[in-house]
Design an enzyme around this catalytic site. Structure first.
Site, mmCIF file in Angstrom:
data_model
loop_
_atom_site.group_PDB
_atom_site.id
_atom_site.type_symbol
_atom_site.label_atom_id
_atom_site.label_comp_id
_atom_site.label_asym_id
_atom_site.label_seq_id
_atom_site.Cartn_x
_atom_site.Cartn_y
_atom_site.Cartn_z
ATOM 1 N N GLY A 9 -0.007 -39.595 -12.462
ATOM 2 C CA GLY A 9 0.791 -38.376 -12.420
ATOM 3 C C GLY A 9 2.070 -38.480 -13.219
ATOM 4 O O GLY A 9 2.320 -39.455 -13.945
ATOM 5 N N PHE A 10 2.903 -37.490 -13.073
ATOM 6 C CA PHE A 10 4.149 -37.346 -13.830
ATOM 7 C C PHE A 10 5.086 -38.542 -13.596
ATOM 8 O O PHE A 10 5.350 -39.350 -14.490
ATOM 9 C CB PHE A 10 4.789 -36.014 -13.453
ATOM 10 C CG PHE A 10 6.223 -35.831 -13.847
ATOM 11 C CD1 PHE A 10 6.700 -36.293 -15.063
ATOM 12 C CD2 PHE A 10 7.097 -35.158 -13.006
ATOM 13 C CE1 PHE A 10 8.032 -36.106 -15.423
ATOM 14 C CE2 PHE A 10 8.417 -34.958 -13.356
ATOM 15 C CZ PHE A 10 8.886 -35.438 -14.565
ATOM 16 N N ILE A 11 5.576 -38.687 -12.372
ATOM 17 C CA ILE A 11 6.491 -39.790 -12.072
ATOM 18 C C ILE A 11 5.751 -41.113 -12.098
ATOM 19 O O ILE A 11 6.248 -42.116 -12.625
ATOM 20 C CB ILE A 11 7.170 -39.570 -10.706
ATOM 21 C CG1 ILE A 11 8.019 -38.291 -10.726
ATOM 22 C CG2 ILE A 11 8.028 -40.772 -10.330
ATOM 23 C CD1 ILE A 11 8.603 -37.910 -9.363
ATOM 24 N N TYR B 108 4.292 -28.416 3.218
ATOM 25 C CA TYR B 108 4.580 -29.574 2.370
ATOM 26 C C TYR B 108 5.758 -30.363 2.936
ATOM 27 O O TYR B 108 5.693 -31.597 3.088
ATOM 28 C CB TYR B 108 4.876 -29.125 0.948
ATOM 29 C CG TYR B 108 5.336 -30.246 0.037
ATOM 30 C CD1 TYR B 108 4.446 -31.242 -0.370
ATOM 31 C CD2 TYR B 108 6.653 -30.329 -0.406
ATOM 32 C CE1 TYR B 108 4.860 -32.276 -1.192
ATOM 33 C CE2 TYR B 108 7.075 -31.356 -1.221
ATOM 34 C CZ TYR B 108 6.185 -32.334 -1.615
ATOM 35 O OH TYR B 108 6.591 -33.358 -2.425
ATOM 36 N N LYS C 31 5.810 -34.292 4.546
ATOM 37 C CA LYS C 31 6.660 -35.384 4.071
ATOM 38 C C LYS C 31 7.515 -35.956 5.199
ATOM 39 O O LYS C 31 7.734 -37.169 5.278
ATOM 40 C CB LYS C 31 7.540 -34.901 2.911
ATOM 41 C CG LYS C 31 6.765 -34.705 1.615
ATOM 42 C CD LYS C 31 6.155 -36.016 1.131
ATOM 43 C CE LYS C 31 5.522 -35.913 -0.230
ATOM 44 N NZ LYS C 31 4.977 -37.214 -0.695
#
Length: 316
Positions: free
Chosen positions: A10-12, A153, A157
């Site tokens: 993914g991105f990170i 979401y 978390k």
């Protein structure tokens, strides 16, 4: 150092993988290439890493207990960095059960597997600024109460943070949670506002602005986020939580204008009502991360946007 990175395509995650390899480590990525956005983008994110003999990719779902346990035993990592998740506030409102399943059950599967590895690996996991909910007071501190999530979401978390605390207390697993504040930069997820708005502005299309444009986000450059993750790996012991933000919130209307300046075109703004699940602001107090991890974000929003636009144009 041997590191297992979930969501590493993914991105990170892909930026972290590149950094760990550059530092001489061995990296195993566990990713299921969920179709939330195109698999081809994620494959491209790993193109550089795949050339390294110290890189390995395992395709599996974090909810698959057998697969997760197998890769943890085979890898015997010094650290697990858990970034895999169903992301996004608005999509979670449509699919709350999926978000709870992937984000909470998947995290528990990984912590269970980590507890079967000896010596116990350091476990660093991604939380989110969304756990702070919709509040007037700012900046947000890790000691603030976070009992009022406004999206599935955010709730998922927060549940992961509670599970991490329980696993550290019961099994001595070293756990560090990182509350990310609106990461952006090269390889930006295509569903995120900066990527979407840059595309629309470059094509001369209207940019949707929800509300009056006064909502603020603490946009944090991905390179600064990765610096924080690496420091968290090095310092992971006990049970800790850290904000990783830029401590410089940008109003939505100013963000749109800044993207227009970065791409060299005047944005066409289209007004829309506020959306469910949106919060008025995010604003990280990073004093704990600075004191305990040496975390200091260095990238201004203007510079980060310049780097993003430069990458975007080179990639298309």
């Amino acid at each position: 150092m041997k590191t297992l990175v979930t969501g590493g395509a993914g991105f990170i995650g892909s930026h972290l993988v590149d950094r760990l390899l550059a530092d001489g480590g061995r990296v195993t990525v566990l990713d299921n290439f969920d179709p939330f956005y195109p698999e081809a983008i994620k494959r491209a994110n790993l193109a550089d890493a795949a050339r390294s003999p110290r890189f390995r990719l395992v395709e599996a779902d974090i909810r698959d207990a057998e697969a997760v346990d197998r890769v943890a035993r085979e890898t015997a990592p010094d650290a697990i960095v858990h970034l895999a998740a169903m992301a996004g506030v608005r999509p979670s409102i449509e699919r709350p059960a999926v978000y709870a399943d992937v984000n909470v059950v998947g995290t528990v599967r990984l912590m269970e597997a980590a507890c079967r590895v000896e010596p116990r690996p350091r476990f660093v996991y991604a939380s989110s600024s969304s756990v702070y909910g919709d509040r007037d007071t700012a900046p947000f501190r890790e000691s603030d109460p976070v009992d009022d999530p406004v999206s599935p979401y955010a709730a998922s978390k927060k549940a992961c943070e509670l599970m991490a605390h329980a696993f550290q207390h019961l099994h001595g697993l070293p756990v560090t949670g990182l509350r990310f504040f609106t990461a952006y930069g090269p390889r930006n997820r295509p569903d995120l506002a900066i990527a979407k708005f840059a595309d629309l502005i470059e094509r001369g299309r209207p940019v949707p602005m929800f509300g009056d444009g006064s909502t603020r986000r603490d946009y944090t450059y991905v390179g600064d986020i990765v610096d924080g993750i690496v420091a968290a790996i090095e310092n992971c012991r006990g049970c800790h939580l850290y904000n990783l933000g830029n401590s410089s919130p940008i109003a939505l209307r100013d963000m749109i204008a800044a993207i227009g300046e970065a791409v060299g075109k005047e944005p066409i703004v289209e007004r829309h009502p506020e959306q469910p699940g949106d919060v008025r602001q995010t604003y990280a107090d990073v004093s704990r991360a600075e004191a305990e991890l040496g975390y200091r974000p260095r990238t201004t929003f203007a510079e980060g946007l310049r780097r993003y636009v430069e990458w975007r144009r080179a990639a298309t």
